[in-house]
Design a protein around this motif. Sequence first.
Motif, PDB file in Angstrom:
ATOM      1  N   ASN A 271       0.829  -1.202   0.000  1.00 27.99           N
ATOM      2  CA  ASN A 271       0.000   0.000   0.000  1.00 27.99           C
ATOM      3  C   ASN A 271       0.868   1.258   0.000  1.00 27.99           C
ATOM      4  N   SER A 272       1.965   1.208   0.766  1.00 28.22           N
ATOM      5  CA  SER A 272       2.871   2.349   0.788  1.00 28.22           C
ATOM      6  C   SER A 272       3.538   2.561  -0.566  1.00 28.22           C
ATOM      7  N   ILE A 273       3.994   1.473  -1.167  1.00 30.90           N
ATOM      8  CA  ILE A 273       4.683   1.559  -2.458  1.00 30.90           C
ATOM      9  C   ILE A 273       3.758   2.055  -3.566  1.00 30.90           C
ATOM     10  N   LEU A 274       2.554   1.495  -3.603  1.00 31.72           N
ATOM     11  CA  LEU A 274       1.655   1.735  -4.737  1.00 31.72           C
ATOM     12  C   LEU A 274       0.672   2.882  -4.523  1.00 31.72           C
ATOM     13  N   ALA A 275       0.409   3.237  -3.266  1.00 30.49           N
ATOM     14  CA  ALA A 275      -0.662   4.201  -3.012  1.00 30.49           C
ATOM     15  C   ALA A 275      -0.217   5.452  -2.262  1.00 30.49           C
ATOM     16  N   THR A 276       0.420   5.296  -1.116  1.00 31.02           N
ATOM     17  CA  THR A 276       0.631   6.455  -0.248  1.00 31.02           C
ATOM     18  C   THR A 276       1.978   7.148  -0.415  1.00 31.02           C
ATOM     19  N   GLN A 277       2.991   6.416  -0.811  1.00 31.85           N
ATOM     20  CA  GLN A 277       4.320   7.015  -0.925  1.00 31.85           C
ATOM     21  C   GLN A 277       4.412   7.915  -2.153  1.00 31.85           C
ATOM     22  N   ASP A 278       4.906   9.124  -1.949  1.00 29.37           N
ATOM     23  CA  ASP A 278       5.123  10.054  -3.059  1.00 29.37           C
ATOM     24  C   ASP A 278       6.518   9.833  -3.620  1.00 29.37           C
ATOM     25  N   TRP A 279       6.579   9.273  -4.807  1.00 30.24           N
ATOM     26  CA  TRP A 279       7.868   8.972  -5.431  1.00 30.24           C
ATOM     27  C   TRP A 279       8.373  10.103  -6.320  1.00 30.24           C
ATOM     28  N   GLU A 280       7.613  11.163  -6.442  1.00 25.53           N
ATOM     29  CA  GLU A 280       7.998  12.242  -7.357  1.00 25.53           C
ATOM     30  C   GLU A 280       9.363  12.854  -7.032  1.00 25.53           C
ATOM     31  N   PRO A 281       9.738  13.000  -5.735  1.00 29.94           N
ATOM     32  CA  PRO A 281      11.081  13.533  -5.473  1.00 29.94           C
ATOM     33  C   PRO A 281      12.198  12.704  -6.104  1.00 29.94           C
ATOM     34  N   LEU A 282      11.901  11.450  -6.395  1.00 25.20           N
ATOM     35  CA  LEU A 282      12.907  10.577  -7.015  1.00 25.20           C
ATOM     36  C   LEU A 282      12.636  10.361  -8.501  1.00 25.20           C
ATOM     37  N   LYS A 283      11.868  11.248  -9.103  1.00 21.28           N
ATOM     38  CA  LYS A 283      11.496  11.055 -10.507  1.00 21.28           C
ATOM     39  C   LYS A 283      12.703  11.035 -11.438  1.00 21.28           C
ATOM     40  N   ASN A 284      13.785  11.699 -11.042  1.00 24.48           N
ATOM     41  CA  ASN A 284      15.005  11.687 -11.846  1.00 24.48           C
ATOM     42  C   ASN A 284      15.994  10.630 -11.377  1.00 24.48           C
TER      43      ASN A 284
ATOM     44  N   MET B   8      -8.307  -3.144  -3.293  1.00 21.73           N
ATOM     45  CA  MET B   8      -7.950  -1.852  -2.697  1.00 21.73           C
ATOM     46  C   MET B   8      -6.763  -1.212  -3.410  1.00 21.73           C
ATOM     47  N   LEU B   9      -5.877  -2.032  -3.954  1.00 19.21           N
ATOM     48  CA  LEU B   9      -4.654  -1.515  -4.573  1.00 19.21           C
ATOM     49  C   LEU B   9      -4.752  -1.349  -6.080  1.00 19.21           C
ATOM     50  N   SER B  10      -5.820  -1.838  -6.677  1.00 17.95           N
ATOM     51  CA  SER B  10      -5.941  -1.794  -8.137  1.00 17.95           C
ATOM     52  C   SER B  10      -5.963  -0.360  -8.670  1.00 17.95           C
ATOM     53  N   GLU B  11      -6.753   0.495  -8.064  1.00 19.60           N
ATOM     54  CA  GLU B  11      -6.827   1.888  -8.530  1.00 19.60           C
ATOM     55  C   GLU B  11      -5.522   2.646  -8.311  1.00 19.60           C
ATOM     56  N   PRO B  12      -4.879   2.508  -7.137  1.00 19.35           N
ATOM     57  CA  PRO B  12      -3.577   3.178  -6.968  1.00 19.35           C
ATOM     58  C   PRO B  12      -2.525   2.748  -7.979  1.00 19.35           C
ATOM     59  N   ILE B  13      -2.576   1.483  -8.404  1.00 17.12           N
ATOM     60  CA  ILE B  13      -1.619   1.025  -9.417  1.00 17.12           C
ATOM     61  C   ILE B  13      -1.813   1.796 -10.713  1.00 17.12           C
ATOM     62  N   ILE B  14      -3.064   1.975 -11.101  1.00 12.78           N
ATOM     63  CA  ILE B  14      -3.367   2.718 -12.326  1.00 12.78           C
ATOM     64  C   ILE B  14      -2.868   4.148 -12.214  1.00 12.78           C
ATOM     65  N   ASP B  15      -3.113   4.772 -11.066  1.00 16.01           N
ATOM     66  CA  ASP B  15      -2.656   6.156 -10.856  1.00 16.01           C
ATOM     67  C   ASP B  15      -1.132   6.241 -10.922  1.00 16.01           C
ATOM     68  N   LEU B  16      -0.465   5.248 -10.334  1.00 18.24           N
ATOM     69  CA  LEU B  16       0.996   5.250 -10.351  1.00 18.24           C
ATOM     70  C   LEU B  16       1.536   5.084 -11.766  1.00 18.24           C
ATOM     71  N   LEU B  17       0.941   4.186 -12.518  1.00 13.86           N
ATOM     72  CA  LEU B  17       1.384   3.954 -13.890  1.00 13.86           C
ATOM     73  C   LEU B  17       1.109   5.161 -14.796  1.00 13.86           C
ATOM     74  N   ALA B  18       0.153   5.984 -14.394  1.00 11.50           N
ATOM     75  CA  ALA B  18      -0.211   7.168 -15.206  1.00 11.50           C
ATOM     76  C   ALA B  18       0.742   8.329 -14.987  1.00 11.50           C
ATOM     77  N   GLN B  19       1.619   8.213 -13.994  1.00 16.37           N
ATOM     78  CA  GLN B  19       2.560   9.319 -13.732  1.00 16.37           C
ATOM     79  C   GLN B  19       3.570   9.438 -14.869  1.00 16.37           C
ATOM     80  N   PRO B  20       3.931  10.662 -15.260  1.00 15.23           N
ATOM     81  CA  PRO B  20       4.861  10.855 -16.387  1.00 15.23           C
ATOM     82  C   PRO B  20       6.253  10.319 -16.133  1.00 15.23           C
TER      83      PRO B  20
END
Length: 217
Positions: A66-79, A204-216
């Motif tokens: 849940n942390s990996i796919l939904a709650t954790q903001d990975w954007e600071p590590l986008k590069n 519960m995790l299906s929608e967060p996965i889609i949101d994560l995959l949609a990130q640029p």
Amino acid sequence: LELSKVYLGMVLELFEAHRSTQKPEWLSKLQEPFMLGLCCKDISLKHRFRENFHQCVPKTLYLRMNSILATQDWEPLKNKFWISQALDMLLSILVRSDPLQSDEQNLIPAVQIYDETKRLGEEKMDIEDNKVSIDWENQGLPKHIVEIMKDYSSFLQKYSNLKVKDILSPIRELIHYERKFASELWIVILSKAWSRLNNADRDMLSEPIIDLLAQPW
């Protein structure tokens, strides 16, 4: 570089000071430099960041996923290669005392033959302390083949009692330096972890996965 190290050290100390207490709201503003600290060049500092990062998430499979796919903001590590950090979150909760086991379909042919021989009982074996020995010299094989098989049998016996802990630490380090290896391992570990979730957790995790995959990124 030295100034960056001092700054990250200060950030880490603030997070460590609030490790066992409720984090104040202002600390969230330092989340981006904290995440960058996971990839800093100073090894000891980087390990402290990772230790603090892992302690923030309970060591249960669903909460880690849940942390990996939904709650954790990975954007600071986008590069950065953030997959290695996500993978490390799953590797860190493996049971270190478990014995290493291979998926039979992924065994190399020689091991498959060796294992099949054990199952069919086609060779005479002496079993002592969970070790298997085969009398290769009486199998009618050429001498050089006998030597190869004896060495190979010794290899199998030596590593038959390996535990997860014996390879976990090196792997957790390697994934931060070898992206190809980390990517391949991420696919395997993520699929294994997903298969162990119940249907409700997957929903519960299906929608967060889609949101994560949609990130640029």
